[in-house]
Enzyme design. Structure first.
Site, PDB file in Angstrom:
ATOM      1  N   CYS A   1       7.721  -3.356   1.191  1.00 28.79           N
ATOM      2  CA  CYS A   1       6.711  -4.309   0.719  1.00 28.79           C
ATOM      3  C   CYS A   1       6.615  -5.493   1.682  1.00 28.79           C
ATOM      4  O   CYS A   1       6.105  -6.546   1.317  1.00 28.79           O
ATOM      5  CB  CYS A   1       7.067  -4.814  -0.679  1.00 28.79           C
ATOM      6  SG  CYS A   1       7.009  -3.554  -1.965  1.00 28.79           S
TER       7      CYS A   1
ATOM      8  N   ARG B   1       6.058  -5.352   5.753  1.00 27.89           N
ATOM      9  CA  ARG B   1       5.062  -5.305   6.815  1.00 27.89           C
ATOM     10  C   ARG B   1       4.896  -3.875   7.297  1.00 27.89           C
ATOM     11  O   ARG B   1       5.877  -3.150   7.461  1.00 27.89           O
ATOM     12  CB  ARG B   1       5.499  -6.201   7.984  1.00 27.89           C
ATOM     13  CG  ARG B   1       4.574  -6.170   9.186  1.00 27.89           C
ATOM     14  CD  ARG B   1       4.959  -7.217  10.190  1.00 27.89           C
ATOM     15  NE  ARG B   1       4.107  -7.164  11.382  1.00 27.89           N
ATOM     16  CZ  ARG B   1       4.031  -8.113  12.292  1.00 27.89           C
ATOM     17  NH1 ARG B   1       4.741  -9.200  12.161  1.00 27.89           N
ATOM     18  NH2 ARG B   1       3.245  -7.996  13.337  1.00 27.89           N
TER      19      ARG B   1
ATOM     20  N   ASP C   1       3.781  -0.633  -0.045  1.00 30.42           N
ATOM     21  CA  ASP C   1       2.713  -1.603  -0.333  1.00 30.42           C
ATOM     22  C   ASP C   1       1.991  -2.007   0.946  1.00 30.42           C
ATOM     23  O   ASP C   1       0.943  -2.635   0.887  1.00 30.42           O
ATOM     24  CB  ASP C   1       3.307  -2.850  -1.003  1.00 30.42           C
ATOM     25  CG  ASP C   1       2.234  -3.824  -1.459  1.00 30.42           C
ATOM     26  OD1 ASP C   1       1.250  -3.371  -2.079  1.00 30.42           O
ATOM     27  OD2 ASP C   1       2.375  -5.040  -1.195  1.00 30.42           O
TER      28      ASP C   1
ATOM     29  N   GLU D   1      -4.366  -0.812   7.841  1.00 36.02           N
ATOM     30  CA  GLU D   1      -4.840  -1.110   6.490  1.00 36.02           C
ATOM     31  C   GLU D   1      -6.345  -1.327   6.480  1.00 36.02           C
ATOM     32  O   GLU D   1      -6.838  -2.167   7.237  1.00 36.02           O
ATOM     33  CB  GLU D   1      -4.116  -2.352   5.945  1.00 36.02           C
ATOM     34  CG  GLU D   1      -2.625  -2.127   5.751  1.00 36.02           C
ATOM     35  CD  GLU D   1      -1.906  -3.320   5.135  1.00 36.02           C
ATOM     36  OE1 GLU D   1      -2.558  -4.369   4.903  1.00 36.02           O
ATOM     37  OE2 GLU D   1      -0.698  -3.225   4.868  1.00 36.02           O
TER      38      GLU D   1
ATOM     39  N   HIS E   1      -1.503  -3.202  -0.704  1.00 36.57           N
ATOM     40  CA  HIS E   1      -0.985  -4.505  -0.268  1.00 36.57           C
ATOM     41  C   HIS E   1      -1.141  -5.553  -1.375  1.00 36.57           C
ATOM     42  O   HIS E   1      -1.845  -6.552  -1.235  1.00 36.57           O
ATOM     43  CB  HIS E   1      -1.694  -4.969   1.005  1.00 36.57           C
ATOM     44  CG  HIS E   1      -0.865  -5.909   1.824  1.00 36.57           C
ATOM     45  ND1 HIS E   1      -0.940  -5.978   3.189  1.00 36.57           N
ATOM     46  CD2 HIS E   1       0.087  -6.820   1.474  1.00 36.57           C
ATOM     47  CE1 HIS E   1      -0.101  -6.898   3.648  1.00 36.57           C
ATOM     48  NE2 HIS E   1       0.537  -7.420   2.616  1.00 36.57           N
TER      49      HIS E   1
ATOM     50  N   ALA F   1       1.310 -10.175  -2.872  1.00 33.80           N
ATOM     51  CA  ALA F   1       0.992 -11.557  -3.266  1.00 33.80           C
ATOM     52  C   ALA F   1      -0.156 -11.624  -4.260  1.00 33.80           C
ATOM     53  O   ALA F   1      -0.653 -12.716  -4.543  1.00 33.80           O
ATOM     54  CB  ALA F   1       0.658 -12.375  -2.030  1.00 33.80           C
TER      55      ALA F   1
END
Length: 461
Positions: free
Chosen positions: A244, A246, A270, A275, A293, A296
């Site tokens: 989770c 990078r 994640d 991406e 992703h 956050a």
């Protein structure tokens, strides 16, 4: 995105600040990323342009840690697969046999802010924690330094200084002959060229052997592949991996091979190398739990990051602190006390040059140096009897050597309600001289002065 007039930008992950944007934003001084990753910002171009790049390192810590823990739970009990099976109308209890976390070893690669929070939470499940430390060393092979010579020229000049005392009722003029020495110093900045040849990364295991780890969590953001075919071969068979942090830390092709062979029992992802990922082989694998992703993506983290970046920028502008600066190594020299006089000197030179643009057919020459603050020594060869501090509001004009011109200028300022704080006059060259007044405020319009002077400009420093 077009931001030529902005001094600062605050962005989230969806906004790309490219080199073209940065080069077009001539006033830009800071880019604030409300979040952790700055992959959407050209940090190299920003640094080259003297722009601070800042993120919020603490804003999403809790949210990212909680998502990581959720990934561990999903892999241990195959919750997403069970949900998908139920939605398909199936009842497959035996197919989704899970494992307990109690007593299992959780290997955390990089025990930073998020890694610590994960460790605290997963210890409550009875997991044993193993920490992996990453050492990154940089070897600099070649450094070349070029220093040009410093030349000093001392010129003896005899000049005439006119001291003028201005009051509301009368003007008195005193002419004094004096001799002064002007020292011209030319310095070329030292040029340093550094070539980095080798970057080595060492993984050091602490606590338990890698063969005992049942669940491996990646919580370090480095732009290298830490998990590849070699490292998977050393792991305990069936190890579960969560990333989770990078994309790119895990070799995705190696991960797919490990999943197919059973060496890796499952993966929670994640983040991805690209991406959104174009190759969906991992996403569609039955033993992979993936998210777009979302580390956050909580209301609390978004609110916290927005508040943090605004606070950090205000603290930077007011000189309180520099928190979350990505390119701090580059801007630290600019913030050093010994550098500030030279920065002020550069700003003063720029302002004087801008103010004089268009004056004298664009060929006005000025000599400026620093004596604690930037000071003006001469204009077009006309030396000032006293150095002129370049600060505050300055009215600069050229006129014939005639006391009546000064009276006219004073009258214009008085009509505008502007007070004169100080006055300096240069030596006379070809019957003309330069005059500089420090005034309480700038004139709204210079046109009333033009009938009385030959050239005029004003600037605020």
């Amino acid at each position: 995105m077009y931001a030529p007039d902005y001094d600062g930008l605050i962005i989230r992950s969806g906004t790309k600040v490219t080199a073209d944007v940065i080069n077009a934003a001539k006033n830009l001084k800071i880019i604030g990323r409300a979040g952790t990753g700055v992959d959407n910002v050209d940090v190299e171009t920003s640094t080259r342009n003297g722009i601070i790049v800042m993120n919020t390192p603490n804003g999403n810590t809790i949210s990212a840690a909680e998502l990581t823990c959720a990934m561990i739970m999903c892999l241990a009990r195959q919750i997403p697969q069970g949900v998908a099976s139920m939605r398909a109308g199936n009842w497959e209890r035996k197919k989704f046999m899970g494992m307990e976390l109690f007593g299992k070893v959780l290997g955390i690669v990089g025990l930073g802010r998020i890694g610590k929070e994960v460790a605290i939470r997963m210890q409550s499940f009875g997991m044993k924690i193993s920490v992996t430390v990453i050492e990154i060393s940089v070897t600099v092979i070649e450094i070349s330094i070029t220093v040009t010579e410093i030349s000093v020229t001392v010129i003896e000049i005899s000049i005439t200084v006119i001291e003028i005392d201005v009051t509301v009722i009368e003007i008195s003029v005193t002419v004094t002959e004096i001799s002064i020495t002007v020292i011209e110093i030319s310095i070329t900045v030292i040029e340093i060229d550094v070539t980095v040849i080798e970057i080595s990364i060492t993984v050091i295991e602490i606590s338990v052997a890698v063969t005992e780890i049942s669940v491996a969590v990646i919580e370090i953001s480095v732009a290298v592949s830490l998990l590849n075919d070699e490292t998977f071969a050393k792991c305990k068979k069936g190890v579960k991996v969560i990333n989770c942090a990078r994309g790119g830390i895990i070799d995705e092709e190696a991960l797919l091979r490990a999943l197919e062979s059973g060496q890796c029992g499952g993966a929670g992802l994640d983040v991805f190398e690209e991406e959104p990922p174009k190759n969906l082989s991992l996403v569609k694998h039955p033993n992979v739990v993936s998210c777009p992703h979302l580390g956050a993506s909580t209301h609390e983290a978004q609110k916290r990051c927005g508040k943090d970046i605004a606070t950090q920028i205000v603290d930077m502008v007011t000189g309180k602190s520099l928190v979350g600066v990505i390119n701090a190594h580059a801007v630290s020299h600019a913030m050093a006390p010994e550098t500030k006089p030279w920065i002020q000197l550069g700003e003063a030179l720029g302002l004087v040059a801008k103010a004089c643009t268009g004056q004298g057919n664009g060929k006005i020459n000025v000599q400026v140096t620093t004596q604690g603050v930037p000071v003006l020594l001469e204009i077009d060869g006309a030396v000032f009897g006293k150095v002129v501090p370049l600060k505050g509001n300055l009215l600069i004009y050229k006129s014939a050597q005639n006391p009546h011109n000064l009276a006219s200028v004073v009258g214009v300022l008085a009509s505008a309600g502007i007070l004169i704080e100080s006055f300096n006059v240069s030596a006379v060259l070809d019957g003309e001289q330069w005059n500089i007044m420090s005034i309480a405020a700038l004139l709204v319009d210079l046109n009333p002065l033009r009938p009385h002077v030959k050239e005029v400009t004003q600037l605020a420093i």
